[in-house]
Design an enzyme around this catalytic site. Sequence first.
Site, mmCIF file in Angstrom:
data_model
loop_
_atom_site.group_PDB
_atom_site.id
_atom_site.type_symbol
_atom_site.label_atom_id
_atom_site.label_comp_id
_atom_site.label_asym_id
_atom_site.label_seq_id
_atom_site.Cartn_x
_atom_site.Cartn_y
_atom_site.Cartn_z
ATOM 1 N N ASP A 84 0.854 -1.193 0.000
ATOM 2 C CA ASP A 84 0.000 0.000 0.000
ATOM 3 C C ASP A 84 0.892 1.245 0.000
ATOM 4 O O ASP A 84 1.897 1.300 0.726
ATOM 5 C CB ASP A 84 -0.864 -0.057 1.281
ATOM 6 C CG ASP A 84 -1.958 0.983 1.309
ATOM 7 O OD1 ASP A 84 -2.430 1.384 0.227
ATOM 8 O OD2 ASP A 84 -2.361 1.383 2.418
ATOM 9 N N HIS A 85 0.558 2.236 -0.796
ATOM 10 C CA HIS A 85 1.304 3.503 -0.851
ATOM 11 C C HIS A 85 2.802 3.325 -1.056
ATOM 12 O O HIS A 85 3.608 3.953 -0.353
ATOM 13 C CB HIS A 85 1.034 4.349 0.406
ATOM 14 C CG HIS A 85 -0.362 4.881 0.448
ATOM 15 N ND1 HIS A 85 -0.782 5.948 -0.321
ATOM 16 C CD2 HIS A 85 -1.441 4.464 1.133
ATOM 17 C CE1 HIS A 85 -2.075 6.160 -0.103
ATOM 18 N NE2 HIS A 85 -2.501 5.262 0.776
ATOM 19 N N HIS B 246 -7.676 9.492 4.643
ATOM 20 C CA HIS B 246 -7.067 8.516 5.550
ATOM 21 C C HIS B 246 -7.182 8.995 6.995
ATOM 22 O O HIS B 246 -7.140 10.199 7.252
ATOM 23 C CB HIS B 246 -5.578 8.350 5.216
ATOM 24 C CG HIS B 246 -5.332 7.783 3.855
ATOM 25 N ND1 HIS B 246 -4.756 8.506 2.845
ATOM 26 C CD2 HIS B 246 -5.588 6.560 3.347
ATOM 27 C CE1 HIS B 246 -4.655 7.740 1.763
ATOM 28 N NE2 HIS B 246 -5.164 6.552 2.042
ATOM 29 N N GLY B 247 -7.304 8.064 7.915
ATOM 30 C CA GLY B 247 -7.334 8.421 9.341
ATOM 31 C C GLY B 247 -8.747 8.683 9.822
ATOM 32 O O GLY B 247 -9.725 8.292 9.182
ATOM 33 N N SER C 267 -12.005 3.735 6.888
ATOM 34 C CA SER C 267 -12.401 3.835 8.307
ATOM 35 C C SER C 267 -13.351 5.002 8.524
ATOM 36 O O SER C 267 -13.057 6.122 8.098
ATOM 37 C CB SER C 267 -11.169 4.043 9.198
ATOM 38 O OG SER C 267 -10.374 2.902 9.165
ATOM 39 N N VAL D 165 -9.145 -0.396 4.561
ATOM 40 C CA VAL D 165 -9.469 -0.046 5.949
ATOM 41 C C VAL D 165 -8.206 -0.240 6.791
ATOM 42 O O VAL D 165 -7.608 -1.320 6.780
ATOM 43 C CB VAL D 165 -10.599 -0.942 6.506
ATOM 44 C CG1 VAL D 165 -10.899 -0.575 7.966
ATOM 45 C CG2 VAL D 165 -11.861 -0.828 5.663
ATOM 46 N N THR E 175 -7.223 2.480 9.851
ATOM 47 C CA THR E 175 -7.295 3.143 11.154
ATOM 48 C C THR E 175 -8.206 2.420 12.153
ATOM 49 O O THR E 175 -7.856 2.292 13.333
ATOM 50 C CB THR E 175 -7.763 4.607 10.953
ATOM 51 O OG1 THR E 175 -6.832 5.224 10.056
ATOM 52 C CG2 THR E 175 -7.791 5.381 12.249
#
Length: 290
Positions: free
Chosen positions: A81-82, A180-181, A211, A231, A233
Amino acid sequence: MEVSYIKLVEIAKKNSFAVGAFNFHNLEVLQGIIAAAEELSSPVIVQTTPPFINDAGFKPVIFAAREIVSRCSVPAALHLDHGNSFELVQKCLVNGFTSVMIDGSKMSFEKNIELTKKVVEISKAVREDIAVEAELGSIGGVEDQIIDGGSGKIIIPEEAVKFVEQTGIDALAPAIGTAHGIYKSEPIIRFDVAAELNKLIKIPMVVHGGSGLDVETFHKLIQLGFSKINVGTELKIAWYKALENSFKNGKTDPLLASAEARKAVKEIVIDKIKIFGSVGKARDFINIKD
Ligand code: 13P
């Protein structure tokens, strides 16, 4: 059972469900994810990011994850991921990842195309069925110390068409208002942009920042061609709350506390798999012909 990411997301797209892609940062989180997928007979993607790989070491992370993924009873893919550099992506590919994300979203449009295209070329040279996911626009928020474009920048559908054509990617993570987060306020999801992309782009799309999104949002996005949902966080929160609780209750033995954390992560993943509609799809997977 290790399967290719491409197969998972394409079959999900054709059959109007989504495969959950869950981030792990240690063994018990990974085990909790797999346990949930096995219990519900669901395909699953497990993914991790460069900060964890750098922290724990490339080989320990990759070897443990591959071993767990290949032994599990459901179709599962291990995904980077990333991915933030060509070198790391290359290293992952030759060490058994079936898919990678290259995140050039903080670069200019042209530079993002250039980097992503290079990653697609090397991936297909390693193995034809390796998938490359890339981000366009900029998905805001923070994931694993990766600050992803600050407050975010919504994708422009016409640019997305050009990006997909010129890079040859297998899945697109478009910025449509998710982040994100933890969401600090109600997210404004651009379903209009998602619908436009769904008309223009044939490859599967990926929701980042899963999330905190509600059930209705997930269902709408799945109908609009999003067949992988990330998903992270919520799993971190479940993990630390379970550990905190264990310690408060005097369960300080690492094995006992880890078991609690694994269980808490599993519960969240079970919940998401049910929402994403992939319950029982592992059994069907071998029977679904593309
Ligand atoms: P969340 O941490 O917000 O769930 O996002 C996960 C993600 O998109 C990983 O790339």
